[in-house]
Design a protein around this motif. Structure first.
Motif, short mmCIF file in Angstrom:
data_model
loop_
_atom_site.label_atom_id
_atom_site.label_comp_id
_atom_site.label_asym_id
_atom_site.label_seq_id
_atom_site.Cartn_x
_atom_site.Cartn_y
_atom_site.Cartn_z
N MET A 38 0.82 -1.20 0.00
CA MET A 38 0.00 0.00 0.00
C MET A 38 0.86 1.27 0.00
O MET A 38 2.01 1.25 0.46
N PRO A 39 0.30 2.39 -0.48
CA PRO A 39 1.06 3.65 -0.52
C PRO A 39 1.52 4.14 0.85
O PRO A 39 2.54 4.81 0.95
N SER A 40 0.75 3.82 1.90
CA SER A 40 1.13 4.24 3.25
C SER A 40 0.72 3.17 4.25
O SER A 40 -0.13 2.32 3.97
N ALA A 46 -6.15 0.43 7.14
CA ALA A 46 -7.54 0.68 6.75
C ALA A 46 -8.09 -0.47 5.92
O ALA A 46 -9.22 -0.94 6.15
N LEU A 47 -7.33 -0.94 4.94
CA LEU A 47 -7.78 -2.05 4.10
C LEU A 47 -7.94 -3.32 4.92
O LEU A 47 -8.93 -4.05 4.76
N SER A 48 -7.00 -3.60 5.78
CA SER A 48 -7.09 -4.78 6.63
C SER A 48 -8.35 -4.75 7.48
O SER A 48 -9.09 -5.74 7.56
N GLY A 49 -8.62 -3.61 8.12
CA GLY A 49 -9.79 -3.50 8.98
C GLY A 49 -11.10 -3.62 8.22
O GLY A 49 -12.04 -4.26 8.69
N MET A 50 -11.18 -3.03 7.04
CA MET A 50 -12.41 -3.09 6.24
C MET A 50 -12.68 -4.51 5.76
O MET A 50 -13.83 -4.95 5.72
N LEU A 51 -11.63 -5.24 5.40
CA LEU A 51 -11.82 -6.64 5.00
C LEU A 51 -12.19 -7.51 6.20
O LEU A 51 -13.00 -8.45 6.08
N ALA A 52 -11.63 -7.18 7.37
CA ALA A 52 -11.94 -7.96 8.57
C ALA A 52 -13.41 -7.83 8.97
O ALA A 52 -13.97 -8.75 9.59
N ILE A 53 -14.03 -6.71 8.64
CA ILE A 53 -15.46 -6.55 8.91
C ILE A 53 -16.26 -7.65 8.22
O ILE A 53 -17.20 -8.21 8.79
N ARG A 183 -10.17 5.88 10.88
CA ARG A 183 -9.18 5.96 9.80
C ARG A 183 -9.67 6.85 8.67
O ARG A 183 -8.87 7.58 8.06
N ALA A 184 -10.95 6.80 8.38
CA ALA A 184 -11.50 7.69 7.35
C ALA A 184 -11.32 9.14 7.77
O ALA A 184 -10.98 10.01 6.94
N GLY A 185 -11.54 9.43 9.04
CA GLY A 185 -11.36 10.78 9.54
C GLY A 185 -9.93 11.27 9.48
O GLY A 185 -9.68 12.48 9.44
N ASN A 186 -8.99 10.32 9.46
CA ASN A 186 -7.58 10.67 9.35
C ASN A 186 -7.05 10.57 7.92
O ASN A 186 -5.84 10.68 7.70
N GLY A 187 -7.94 10.33 6.95
CA GLY A 187 -7.56 10.32 5.55
C GLY A 187 -6.95 9.03 5.04
O GLY A 187 -6.34 9.01 3.96
N PHE A 188 -7.15 7.91 5.76
CA PHE A 188 -6.54 6.65 5.35
C PHE A 188 -7.44 5.80 4.45
O PHE A 188 -6.96 4.86 3.83
N VAL A 189 -8.74 6.09 4.41
CA VAL A 189 -9.65 5.35 3.54
C VAL A 189 -9.67 6.07 2.19
O VAL A 189 -10.53 6.91 1.92
N THR A 190 -8.74 5.75 1.34
CA THR A 190 -8.52 6.42 0.07
C THR A 190 -9.19 5.65 -1.08
O THR A 190 -9.64 4.51 -0.90
N PRO A 191 -9.26 6.24 -2.28
CA PRO A 191 -9.80 5.50 -3.43
C PRO A 191 -9.06 4.19 -3.69
O PRO A 191 -9.67 3.19 -4.08
N THR A 192 -7.74 4.17 -3.49
CA THR A 192 -6.98 2.94 -3.66
C THR A 192 -7.45 1.86 -2.69
O THR A 192 -7.62 0.69 -3.06
N LEU A 194 -10.43 1.63 -1.29
CA LEU A 194 -11.77 1.20 -1.66
C LEU A 194 -11.76 0.25 -2.86
O LEU A 194 -12.49 -0.74 -2.89
N LYS A 195 -10.91 0.53 -3.84
CA LYS A 195 -10.82 -0.34 -5.01
C LYS A 195 -10.29 -1.72 -4.64
O LYS A 195 -10.85 -2.75 -5.06
N LEU A 196 -9.23 -1.75 -3.84
CA LEU A 196 -8.65 -3.03 -3.44
C LEU A 196 -9.61 -3.80 -2.53
O LEU A 196 -9.66 -5.04 -2.58
N TRP A 197 -10.34 -3.08 -1.70
CA TRP A 197 -11.34 -3.74 -0.84
C TRP A 197 -12.39 -4.45 -1.69
O TRP A 197 -12.70 -5.63 -1.44
#
Length: 240
Positions: A38-40, A46-53, A183-192, A194-197
């Motif tokens: 990931m870029p950061s 963020a991606l890990s947590g969203m997939l874990a949901i 994480r969204a509030g801190n700018g970590f939920v980016t278009p990248t 969301l696409k990978l999710w």
């Protein structure tokens, strides 16, 4: 992007398989690769947590009636408060340094579960819940790996297998939903992210399905040892 998406898909499948047969481990397994793709570091968590949901949603709904809330609420509230602070720290910490720390954490987690976890039993007291929730919040907010401290507590506090599953899945579900907002509030939920999710969700579902099919046929003890050895190796690689 296609190569990254394929790697994420494969590891999402593997991580959800581990989660299905072991009851936890999705974040631990997938975070062995996401920080390097990931870029950061924040986007990796963020991606890990969203997939874990996705992994926790169905079992949590199914086990709603089995949740002993007094064993869950204190550790969950502590976790949410600490993880909120930890997520806010991510944007101010160097990603390279975090990857090195992640390597150490992976090694320590693997050693703990290989040699010590079966020997430690914790009561469902308020002090234990607050302490485990604090440690879990730090690990979850910084590394998307909130499972180990919470699982140590839940295994000790649960009277039945059903109670253990109910506690862990609701903890992971609520925790990851709230951390996604943090994480969204801190700018970590980016278009990248969301696409990978979207691309990886089918892999998560496939891993859960495969894990469900082989759950009763696999030696879970052996699987866990293999997973912990893999974590230690991933930790060493991350350090160098």
């Amino acid at each position: 992007m296609l190569q990254v998406a394929l790697i994420v898909f494969v590891f999402a499948t593997l991580a959800s398989f581990i989660q299905r047969v072991s009851g936890f481990g999705f974040g631990i397994a997938i975070m062995t690769v996401l920080p390097f793709l990931m870029p950061s570091f924040g986007e990796a968590t963020a991606l890990s947590g969203m997939l874990a949901i996705v992994t926790a949603l169905l079992p949590a709904m199914r086990m709603l009636g089995s949740v002993p809330w007094r064993k869950l609420i204190p550790i969950l509230l502590t976790f949410l408060a600490v993880s909120f602070v930890a997520v806010g720290m991510l944007g101010r910490v160097d990603s390279f340094a975090l990857k090195k720390v992640l390597g150490v954490v992976l090694i320590l987690v693997s050693l703990w579960f290989l040699f010590f976890s079966s020997k430690v039993h914790l009561p469902a007291s308020m002090s234990v819940q607050v302490s485990m929730g604090t440690l879990s919040g730090l690990m979850g907010g910084l590394f998307a790996m909130q499972g180990p401290p919470a699982v140590i507590y839940f295994i000790s506090a649960s009277k039945t297998k059903e109670e253990y599953i109910a506690l862990t899945q609701w903890y992971f579900l609520v925790g990851n939903i709230m951390m996604t907002f943090f994480r969204a509030g801190n700018g970590f939920v980016t278009p990248t992210v969301l696409k990978l999710w979207a691309l990886a969700v089918p892999g998560v579902l496939a891993g859960l399905w495969i894990g469900g099919k082989v759950y009763s046929r696999i030696d879970i003890g052996l699987l866990r040892k293999i997973v912990y050895a893999f974590l230690a190796l991933a930790g060493v690689i991350a350090l160098f």
